[in-house]
Scaffold this motif. Structure first.
Motif, PDB file in Angstrom:
ATOM      1  N   GLN A  77       0.831  -1.210   0.000  1.00 24.83           N
ATOM      2  CA  GLN A  77       0.000   0.000   0.000  1.00 24.83           C
ATOM      3  C   GLN A  77       0.860   1.252   0.000  1.00 24.83           C
ATOM      4  O   GLN A  77       0.528   2.247  -0.623  1.00 24.83           O
ATOM      5  CB  GLN A  77      -0.928   0.018   1.209  1.00 24.83           C
ATOM      6  N   LYS A  80       2.500   2.324  -3.862  1.00 26.82           N
ATOM      7  CA  LYS A  80       1.737   2.324  -5.110  1.00 26.82           C
ATOM      8  C   LYS A  80       1.626   3.739  -5.655  1.00 26.82           C
ATOM      9  O   LYS A  80       1.471   4.696  -4.910  1.00 26.82           O
ATOM     10  CB  LYS A  80       0.339   1.753  -4.887  1.00 26.82           C
ATOM     11  N   SER A  82      -0.351   6.427  -8.589  1.00 28.26           N
ATOM     12  CA  SER A  82      -1.759   6.756  -8.817  1.00 28.26           C
ATOM     13  C   SER A  82      -2.481   5.743  -9.703  1.00 28.26           C
ATOM     14  O   SER A  82      -3.695   5.656  -9.671  1.00 28.26           O
ATOM     15  CB  SER A  82      -1.883   8.156  -9.424  1.00 28.26           C
ATOM     16  N   GLN A  83      -1.740   4.961 -10.495  1.00 30.93           N
ATOM     17  CA  GLN A  83      -2.359   3.930 -11.322  1.00 30.93           C
ATOM     18  C   GLN A  83      -2.410   2.585 -10.600  1.00 30.93           C
ATOM     19  O   GLN A  83      -2.839   1.591 -11.160  1.00 30.93           O
ATOM     20  CB  GLN A  83      -1.593   3.751 -12.638  1.00 30.93           C
ATOM     21  N   GLY A  84      -1.927   2.540  -9.356  1.00 30.33           N
ATOM     22  CA  GLY A  84      -1.948   1.304  -8.596  1.00 30.33           C
ATOM     23  C   GLY A  84      -0.738   0.415  -8.849  1.00 30.33           C
ATOM     24  O   GLY A  84      -0.647  -0.688  -8.347  1.00 30.33           O
ATOM     25  N   ILE A 150     -15.530   4.022  -6.263  1.00 32.79           N
ATOM     26  CA  ILE A 150     -14.187   4.388  -5.798  1.00 32.79           C
ATOM     27  C   ILE A 150     -13.493   3.133  -5.279  1.00 32.79           C
ATOM     28  O   ILE A 150     -14.050   2.416  -4.453  1.00 32.79           O
ATOM     29  CB  ILE A 150     -14.268   5.451  -4.675  1.00 32.79           C
ATOM     30  N   ASP A 151     -12.289   2.901  -5.749  1.00 35.33           N
ATOM     31  CA  ASP A 151     -11.509   1.742  -5.307  1.00 35.33           C
ATOM     32  C   ASP A 151     -11.291   1.817  -3.794  1.00 35.33           C
ATOM     33  O   ASP A 151     -10.844   2.832  -3.273  1.00 35.33           O
ATOM     34  CB  ASP A 151     -10.165   1.737  -6.042  1.00 35.33           C
ATOM     35  N   THR A 153      -9.094   0.567  -1.979  1.00 38.70           N
ATOM     36  CA  THR A 153      -7.708   0.602  -1.507  1.00 38.70           C
ATOM     37  C   THR A 153      -7.055   1.962  -1.699  1.00 38.70           C
ATOM     38  O   THR A 153      -5.894   2.140  -1.359  1.00 38.70           O
ATOM     39  CB  THR A 153      -6.850  -0.458  -2.227  1.00 38.70           C
ATOM     40  N   LYS A 154      -7.795   2.913  -2.246  1.00 37.41           N
ATOM     41  CA  LYS A 154      -7.241   4.253  -2.436  1.00 37.41           C
ATOM     42  C   LYS A 154      -6.972   4.896  -1.087  1.00 37.41           C
ATOM     43  O   LYS A 154      -7.601   4.577  -0.091  1.00 37.41           O
ATOM     44  CB  LYS A 154      -8.208   5.144  -3.234  1.00 37.41           C
ATOM     45  N   GLY A 162     -11.089   6.028   4.279  1.00 37.68           N
ATOM     46  CA  GLY A 162     -11.116   5.635   2.884  1.00 37.68           C
ATOM     47  C   GLY A 162     -12.516   5.204   2.483  1.00 37.68           C
ATOM     48  O   GLY A 162     -13.399   5.008   3.328  1.00 37.68           O
ATOM     49  N   SER A 163     -12.724   5.026   1.185  1.00 37.22           N
ATOM     50  CA  SER A 163     -14.051   4.655   0.707  1.00 37.22           C
ATOM     51  C   SER A 163     -14.490   3.294   1.240  1.00 37.22           C
ATOM     52  O   SER A 163     -15.681   3.060   1.443  1.00 37.22           O
ATOM     53  CB  SER A 163     -14.091   4.660  -0.821  1.00 37.22           C
TER      54      SER A 163
END
Length: 185
Positions: A77, A80, A82-84, A150-151, A153-154, A162-163
């Motif tokens: 985590q 990473k 911004s594109q993962g 929304i992912d 893991t963001k 987080g979401s």
């Protein structure tokens, strides 16, 4: 809006303590459990017929594996972009850092061109139908769908949540989230 912010702030204190008590120093805990496990294996070597040691070793192995997985997830985590994509080197991390802030802040003013308002007005404009759609009040379902888009893991937002938190606790916080969004818009 104030109701959900108050609830989240109160919850944040409890979650911080839980995180500190249970999940802080993941890397250190993984090392501690590895050391304990290795010491225990030495004890088993000295007394291989002791079944109690074997049972305890299995429990220790399970605990060590838990912390090893937690360490791996934590490190993944942290690294990473911004594109993962997981970054492996310091240079990759530095490049991703610069790219991230360039997207947010842009580049220096030298490269910018002045906008001529009459050219903008000559281009396509928002129609009345489009304007009405933009002013339409969101439904609870639309807000929920946006959140689910929304992912999980963001990185968390400025409130620290987080979401995934909101998704997992939707039956508790959903109404407050919808109320806050509708109050904002």
């Amino acid at each position: 809006m104030y109701r959900i912010v108050g609830k989240l702030n109160r919850l944040k204190k409890v979650l911080r303590q839980l995180n500190k008590d249970r999940f802080s120093d993941v890397e250190k805990k993984e090392e501690i459990w590895l050391q304990k496990l290795l010491e225990y294996k030495e004890e088993i070597q000295k007394d291989p017929r002791n079944e109690g040691l074997s049972i305890d070793e299995k429990k220790m192995t399970k605990e060590y594996m838990y912390w090893k997985e937690a360490k791996i997830k934590y490190l993944q985590q942290r690294s990473k972009d911004s594109q993962g994509k997981t970054m492996q080197t310091t240079k990759e991390v530095a490049t991703a850092f610069v790219e991230f802030y360039e997207k947010i802040l842009g580049t220096d003013k030298k490269n910018r061109k002045h906008v001529v308002s009459r050219l903008v007005q000559a281009g396509p404009m928002v129609s009345e139908e489009q304007r009405a759609k933009m002013l339409k009040i969101f439904t609870m379902q639309e807000i929920k769908e946006a959140l689910w888009g929304i992912d999980g893991t963001k990185a968390p937002g400025p409130d620290g949540y987080g979401s995934q938190f909101f998704k997992e606790s939707w039956n508790i916080v959903g109404k407050d989230v919808v109320d806050a969004v509708l109050e904002f818009f």
